[in-house]
Enzyme design. Structure first.
Site, PDB file in Angstrom:
ATOM      1  N   LYS A 123      13.112  35.908   4.445  1.00  0.00           N
ATOM      2  CA  LYS A 123      13.505  36.026   5.848  1.00  0.00           C
ATOM      3  C   LYS A 123      12.364  36.638   6.673  1.00  0.00           C
ATOM      4  CE  LYS A 123      17.798  34.788   4.820  1.00  0.00           C
ATOM      5  NZ  LYS A 123      17.700  34.698   3.352  1.00  0.00           N
ATOM      6  N   LYS A 158      21.753  37.539   9.568  1.00  0.00           N
ATOM      7  CA  LYS A 158      21.439  37.211   8.176  1.00  0.00           C
ATOM      8  C   LYS A 158      21.134  38.462   7.372  1.00  0.00           C
ATOM      9  CE  LYS A 158      18.963  32.877   9.274  1.00  0.00           C
ATOM     10  NZ  LYS A 158      17.679  32.177   9.066  1.00  0.00           N
ATOM     11  N   ARG A 208      14.439  21.227   5.436  1.00  0.00           N
ATOM     12  CA  ARG A 208      13.633  21.834   4.371  1.00  0.00           C
ATOM     13  C   ARG A 208      12.350  21.023   4.221  1.00  0.00           C
ATOM     14  NH1 ARG A 208      14.390  24.840  -0.137  1.00  0.00           N
ATOM     15  NH2 ARG A 208      15.280  26.268   1.414  1.00  0.00           N
ATOM     16  N   ARG A 223      19.472  19.243   6.347  1.00  0.00           N
ATOM     17  CA  ARG A 223      20.773  19.599   5.783  1.00  0.00           C
ATOM     18  C   ARG A 223      21.759  19.767   6.942  1.00  0.00           C
ATOM     19  NH1 ARG A 223      17.943  24.361   2.717  1.00  0.00           N
ATOM     20  NH2 ARG A 223      16.945  24.289   4.747  1.00  0.00           N
ATOM     21  N   ARG A 231      26.345  26.660   9.087  1.00  0.00           N
ATOM     22  CA  ARG A 231      25.287  26.636   8.086  1.00  0.00           C
ATOM     23  C   ARG A 231      25.081  25.225   7.545  1.00  0.00           C
ATOM     24  NH1 ARG A 231      28.149  30.622   4.130  1.00  0.00           N
ATOM     25  NH2 ARG A 231      29.776  29.133   4.708  1.00  0.00           N
ATOM     26  N   ASP A 271      12.012  26.363   6.171  1.00  0.00           N
ATOM     27  CA  ASP A 271      13.248  25.969   6.840  1.00  0.00           C
ATOM     28  C   ASP A 271      12.979  25.919   8.334  1.00  0.00           C
ATOM     29  OD1 ASP A 271      14.506  25.823   4.440  1.00  0.00           O
ATOM     30  OD2 ASP A 271      15.715  27.626   4.681  1.00  0.00           O
ATOM     31  N   GLU A 279      12.920  30.283   8.055  1.00  0.00           N
ATOM     32  CA  GLU A 279      12.724  30.959   6.774  1.00  0.00           C
ATOM     33  C   GLU A 279      11.522  30.365   6.059  1.00  0.00           C
ATOM     34  OE1 GLU A 279      16.082  31.297   4.148  1.00  0.00           O
ATOM     35  OE2 GLU A 279      17.461  31.861   5.749  1.00  0.00           O
ATOM     36  N   ASN A 281      10.755  29.948   2.145  1.00  0.00           N
ATOM     37  CA  ASN A 281      11.322  30.104   0.808  1.00  0.00           C
ATOM     38  C   ASN A 281      10.229  29.992  -0.246  1.00  0.00           C
ATOM     39  OD1 ASN A 281      14.524  29.932   1.175  1.00  0.00           O
ATOM     40  ND2 ASN A 281      13.545  28.585   2.653  1.00  0.00           N
TER      41      ASN A 281
END
Length: 310
Positions: A123, A158, A208, A223, A231, A271, A279, A281
């Protein structure tokens, strides 16, 4: 190559969509040797980082793997060690990165780099790239958080250690449950959280974007949230739709790619919602199989080919 995957228990993997499985399958098809280990298999003996490494053979059918006899080997004896343990990034995960860093100092090639894993909270890492982020606040004070929410009017909250969309709240300035949500998430002001302005572009998907050795895969997985859901995470019921990278996606990916690769991050999942980075990841990025199945671009092959060159 002789490869060691540090991974979650094999019976827990959903091989029809698991990216680690796709990596192992592609590596095996290219003639590389596979070994696996779990976090509890790592140890330091006489100053050397070793793993109780189990040889792995893949096969067709529900019994998709066969394990050989485990032996203790130094991590430096492998051509590459792939850290693919899923979050949470808890104390045991942290300790594992320290052991892996010791192995790197002894000559092991570990991806992603253990120091980089520690340095890049998934994050907080976006704070390094404010030119691509929506208005964001990191705090644990309810007063500070409420002021930000009042300013932005609609915000996503978050936890800093969550994954798969767990623990995320979408709140509005007049939400009657706002105080209790903040009390719960911050544990009465004792735990830091992130607040980001709500991005309505989430309706078109939380994208993503995969970076491999600093370069973007040409397709991302958008997504799409389920009806009535904020979400887009697949684990939260989202639907994955592969699509080519947009101009803004490429700008973000091409800017971050070389920087993150220079820090030792071989595989990264960005993201992006709309044109905003949300984000970074680094622990166990996924979506290999979904992109491959929908576009024909073999992400796992691209990954192993890049691994063969480092």
């Amino acid at each position: 190559m002789d490869l060691l995957f540090i991974i979650d228990p094999l019976p827990s993997l959903k091989i029809y969509k698991d990216s680690s499985y796709a990596m192992m399958r592609e590596a095996a098809q290219r003639g590389h040797q596979l070994h696996i280990a779990y976090l509890e298999d790592l140890a330091v003996q006489q100053g050397q980082v070793v793993a109780r490494a189990t040889p792995l053979a893949l096969q067709e059918g529900p019994d998709w793997y066969h394990c050989g006899a485990a032996t203790h080997r130094t991590l430096a004896s492998f051509d590459a060690v792939l850290m693919r343990k899923d979050p949470p990034f808890d104390l045991e995960y942290l300790y594992a990165t320290h052991l892996l860093q010791q192995a790197v100092q002894a000559g092991a090639k570990v991806w992603n780099d253990p120091q980089a894993l520690r340095d890049h909270n998934e994050k907080l890492a976006i704070l390094t790239f404010p030119q691509f982020t929506a208005p964001t606040l990191v705090a644990k004070s309810a007063t500070t958080l409420k002021a930000f929410i009042a300013e932005q009017e609609e915000v996503v909250l978050k936890p800093l250690d969550g994954m798969g969309g767990s623990g995320i709240f979408r709140v509005r300035v007049n939400d009657p449950n706002l105080s209790v949500i903040l009390e719960t998430m911050t544990r009465q002001g004792q735990q830091t959280i992130m607040a980001q302005r709500y991005l309505p572009q989430i309706e078109a998907g939380d994208k993503r974007i995969l970076l491999i050795a600093g370069k973007p895969v040409p397709y991302c997985l958008a997504r799409i949230p389920a009806p009535g859901e904020t979400r887009g995470n697949l684990a939260a019921g989202g639907t994955g739709r592969a699509q080519a990278l947009s101009a803004s996606d490429l700008e973000i990916a091409n800017t971050l790619g070389p920087i993150l690769w220079a820090r030792g991050l071989f595989l990264v999942g960005l993201d992006v919602i709309g044109t905003h980075l949300t984000e970074i990841n680094v622990t166990s990025p996924t979506c290999f199989q979904e992109i491959t199945q929908q576009t024909g671009f073999n992400v796992a092959q691209h990954f192993i080919e890049a691994l063969e060159l480092v």
